[in-house]
Design an enzyme around this catalytic site. Structure first.
Site, mmCIF file in Angstrom:
data_model
loop_
_atom_site.group_PDB
_atom_site.id
_atom_site.type_symbol
_atom_site.label_atom_id
_atom_site.label_comp_id
_atom_site.label_asym_id
_atom_site.label_seq_id
_atom_site.Cartn_x
_atom_site.Cartn_y
_atom_site.Cartn_z
ATOM 1 N N ASP A 39 35.691 -64.531 6.117
ATOM 2 C CA ASP A 39 34.686 -65.469 5.589
ATOM 3 C C ASP A 39 35.012 -65.910 4.159
ATOM 4 O O ASP A 39 34.254 -66.661 3.547
ATOM 5 C CB ASP A 39 33.271 -64.880 5.671
ATOM 6 C CG ASP A 39 33.051 -63.712 4.709
ATOM 7 O OD1 ASP A 39 34.034 -63.266 4.055
ATOM 8 O OD2 ASP A 39 31.907 -63.235 4.602
ATOM 9 N N ASP A 213 24.539 -51.708 -16.178
ATOM 10 C CA ASP A 213 24.805 -53.048 -16.676
ATOM 11 C C ASP A 213 23.826 -53.426 -17.800
ATOM 12 O O ASP A 213 22.618 -53.171 -17.683
ATOM 13 C CB ASP A 213 24.629 -54.019 -15.500
ATOM 14 C CG ASP A 213 24.838 -55.462 -15.861
ATOM 15 O OD1 ASP A 213 26.002 -55.857 -15.962
ATOM 16 O OD2 ASP A 213 23.836 -56.177 -16.063
ATOM 17 N N HIS A 345 35.754 -57.586 -15.191
ATOM 18 C CA HIS A 345 35.393 -58.830 -14.501
ATOM 19 C C HIS A 345 34.786 -59.874 -15.435
ATOM 20 O O HIS A 345 34.510 -60.987 -15.001
ATOM 21 C CB HIS A 345 34.405 -58.502 -13.379
ATOM 22 C CG HIS A 345 33.113 -57.964 -13.919
ATOM 23 N ND1 HIS A 345 33.034 -56.741 -14.587
ATOM 24 C CD2 HIS A 345 31.865 -58.471 -13.943
ATOM 25 C CE1 HIS A 345 31.797 -56.551 -14.985
ATOM 26 N NE2 HIS A 345 31.063 -57.573 -14.597
HETATM 27 C C1 GLC Z 1 27.021 -57.736 -17.598
HETATM 28 C C2 GLC Z 1 27.951 -57.967 -16.440
HETATM 29 C C3 GLC Z 1 28.123 -59.444 -16.257
HETATM 30 C C4 GLC Z 1 26.774 -60.043 -15.957
HETATM 31 C C5 GLC Z 1 25.738 -59.656 -17.009
HETATM 32 C C6 GLC Z 1 24.356 -59.937 -16.526
HETATM 33 O O1 GLC Z 1 27.523 -58.191 -18.795
HETATM 34 O O2 GLC Z 1 29.146 -57.283 -16.633
HETATM 35 O O3 GLC Z 1 29.044 -59.745 -15.265
HETATM 36 O O4 GLC Z 1 26.873 -61.432 -15.899
HETATM 37 O O5 GLC Z 1 25.779 -58.307 -17.334
HETATM 38 O O6 GLC Z 1 23.982 -59.033 -15.525
#
Ligand code: GLC
Length: 576
Positions: A39, A213, A345
């Protein structure tokens, strides 16, 4: 908390051995790792199929970026259901199978948990926004406007105001990230309780750790005051008003003592905007909060300012990088523990950023790997680093997928910047640099998918891919394997005290690691030319045993001066 949670033995510390200190972590961005069903999105079955690969690499812990049910505005960092798996990634059965198989092989799994916000499609938010009287209204942060304007002048990480007007009740909700990511209100005890329960649920399932996070931001300054704004701009960065505030620590202490501790998971918090002294408030051995934090100082080294200022590129200096890393190494030694990373990332690819992704791609990626794996702290490897994947430069904004990148583009084009100028910044800093699919082989779409990938594969996949790296004994991949094995073999590389040498040298990054009577010397040339250095005090060529290098040496050691090849890395062990 009223509930009695099952108490397990704390196995995180056995004698002197702390498993999360001795582990190497591999970060997986699930959408881009391996697609098993065509996918175009990576999935859990794809990860399952690559467990052999991860096991052979020698890593111990897999950090899974969010795999929960989500509408995907921020690729899973907008969670719709903390108890569900995103359909594209598979089912809860797939997750359980992956966890069981990983455990069978001695691999651990660390989840990525977003505590700061949910998706605007989360059931809580639907209730919260429905009426001011709703019992879940206060799960989020709602305010009325000020004279028809937003409640304060804070700028969102993804551009614009942190406030979004909601016509339903004619109030604004706060979102530090995108408007599809409303911030939770940690002053609401019931919401907090529901979160604690959710974390407990995952622990009961058997997960081994969490990356929390944006955890630095879960508390906001009392009264949500506007930030200093001498130029009277519509919005301004206000990080100090929502980062690393005292209340974050009380929440984490509670979370740790009530929920985490009995299970002994590995924990790492994402905490921008602090230095090592402040980090001790999270990771100090006496603090009872987190094992580690991800610091950001070195990630803003090539930016004019932090946060949203990341887009304004500035040449970076090796002396600054050394100063930052050395401060973290020394301040935390014996008092806390570092989490070492050079990419993830959200960041550009390290070989493009700190090395040379052209002529010396292989050598410089190996040099950077040597750096990460010989520092004190737990090393985090982001998928693709181990084969030296590079930044991408898509010519058109339509080829980008990242919400932060798109918002940046629209905002600055709207302000009249040229497309060329904006794209230049995107090529350097877009998060999509790190999110192009993992390059497995030289078949179509790099062997990532049989279908159409959700984001285009980097064009360089015919030269840069796992299959190729496997067959070349000099590859970055084989070098990573050696380094990981070496780190496990020599405790001094894990626990040894770090001492920076040559702080002012603009090209060479060198340091020693010392544990009892063991000593290692690490020498890294960050340049494409051939600088030289003298043997540091206490070292001579006869007493130095080269234990790894990314350059095959014609002669074993250099007497007097050490002459380095471009991007050369050497690790020496002192012979007694
Ligand atoms: C952190 C994550 C990022 C995300 C942000 C909001 O910085 O690593 O990828 O966009 O938090 O959740």
């Amino acid at each position: 908390m009223s509930r009695d949670y099952i108490v397990h033995n704390d196995e995180s510390e056995v004698g002197d051995i702390v498993w999360w200190k001795e582990s190497v972590v591999y970060q997986i961005y699930p959408s881009s790792f391996k697609d098993s069903d065509g996918d175009g999105y990576g999935d859990l079955q794809g990860i399952y199929e690559k467990l052999d690969y991860l096991e052979n690499l020698g890593v111990d812990v897999i950090w899974l970026c969010p795999i929960y049910d989500s509408p995907g505005h921020d690729n899973g960092y907008d969670i719709r259901d903390y108890y569900g798996i995103l359909r594209k990634y598979g089912t809860m059965e797939d997750f359980d199978r992956l966890l069981a198989e990983a455990h069978k092989r001695g691999l651990k799994i660390m989840m990525d948990l977003v505590l700061n916000h949910t998706s605007d499609e989360h059931a809580w938010f639907a209730e919260s926004r429905s009426s001011k009287m709703n019992p879940k209204r206060d799960y989020y942060i709602w305010r009325s406007g000020k004279n028809g304007q937003v409640p304060n002048n804070w700028e969102s990480y993804f551009g614009g105001s942190v406030w979004k007007h909601d016509p339903e009740t004619n109030e604004y909700y706060l979102h530090l990230y995108s408007e599809q990511q409303p911030d939770l209100n940690w002053n609401n005890a019931q919401m907090a309780e529901e979160m604690y329960e959710m974390v407990h649920w995952w622990l009961e399932k058997g997960v081994d750790g969490f990356r929390f996070d944006a955890v630095a931001h879960i508390a906001k300054a009392e009264g949500l005051p506007s930030a200093h704004n001498p130029d009277n701009l519509p919005v301004v960065p206000a990080y100090q008003l929502f980062s690393n505030l005292e209340q974050v620590h009380s929440i984490l202490k509670k979370l740790n003592n009530m929920i985490l501790k009995p299970y002994g998971p590995m924990t790492v918090g994402e905490t921008s905007g602090l230095g090592p002294e402040q980090a001790l408030a999270y990771v100090g051995t006496d603090r009872d909060e987190l094992n580690m934090v991800f610091q950001f100082e070195h990630m803003f080294i090539d930016a004019k300012s932090s946060g949203i200022g990341k887009w304004n590129y500035k040449e970076w200096k090796l002396t600054d990088l050394k100063e930052i890393m050395s401060r973290w190494q020394t301040v935390l030694h014996g008092r806390g523990w570092n989490a070492n990373y050079m990419g993830n990332h959200d960041q550009p690819r390290p070989v493009s950023r700190f090395g040379d992704d052209g002529k010396y791609r292989v050598r410089s990626a190996q040099m950077l790997a040597t750096w990460m794996l010989t520092l004190e702290g737990t090393p985090y490897i982001y998928q693709g680093e181990e084969i030296g994947m590079t930044n991408v430069a898509f010519p058109n904004i339509e080829q980008y997928r990242d919400i932060e990148t798109k918002n940046y583009f629209n905002h600055y084009i709207g302000q009249g910047k040229s497309k060329h100028e904006v794209m230049q910044a995107i090529w350097l800093k877009s998060r999509d640099n790190a999110r192009t699919p993992m390059q497995w082989d030289e078949t179509e779409h790099a062997g990532f998918t049989q279908g159409q990938p959700w984001i285009q594969v980097n064009d360089n996949y015919p030269e840069i891919n796992v299959a190729d790296a496997e067959s070349d004994p000099q590859s970055i991949l084989h070098y990573y394997r050696k380094l990981i094995a070496l780190r496990k073999q020599h405790k001094v590389l894990i626990y040894g005290a770090y001492e920076l040498l040559l702080p002012d040298d603009p090209d060479i990054y060198a340091y020693t690691r010392t544990l009892d009577d063991e000593q290692m010397l690490v020498i890294l040339n960050f340049r494409g030319h051939e600088p030289e250095m003298h043997w540091p005090e206490g070292w001579t060529s006869e007493h130095a045993k080269l234990i790894i290098s990314n350059v095959s040496r014609r002669y074993s050691t250099d007497e007097g001066a050490i002459q380095l090849q471009p991007y050369e890395a050497r690790v020496y062990r002192k012979q007694r």
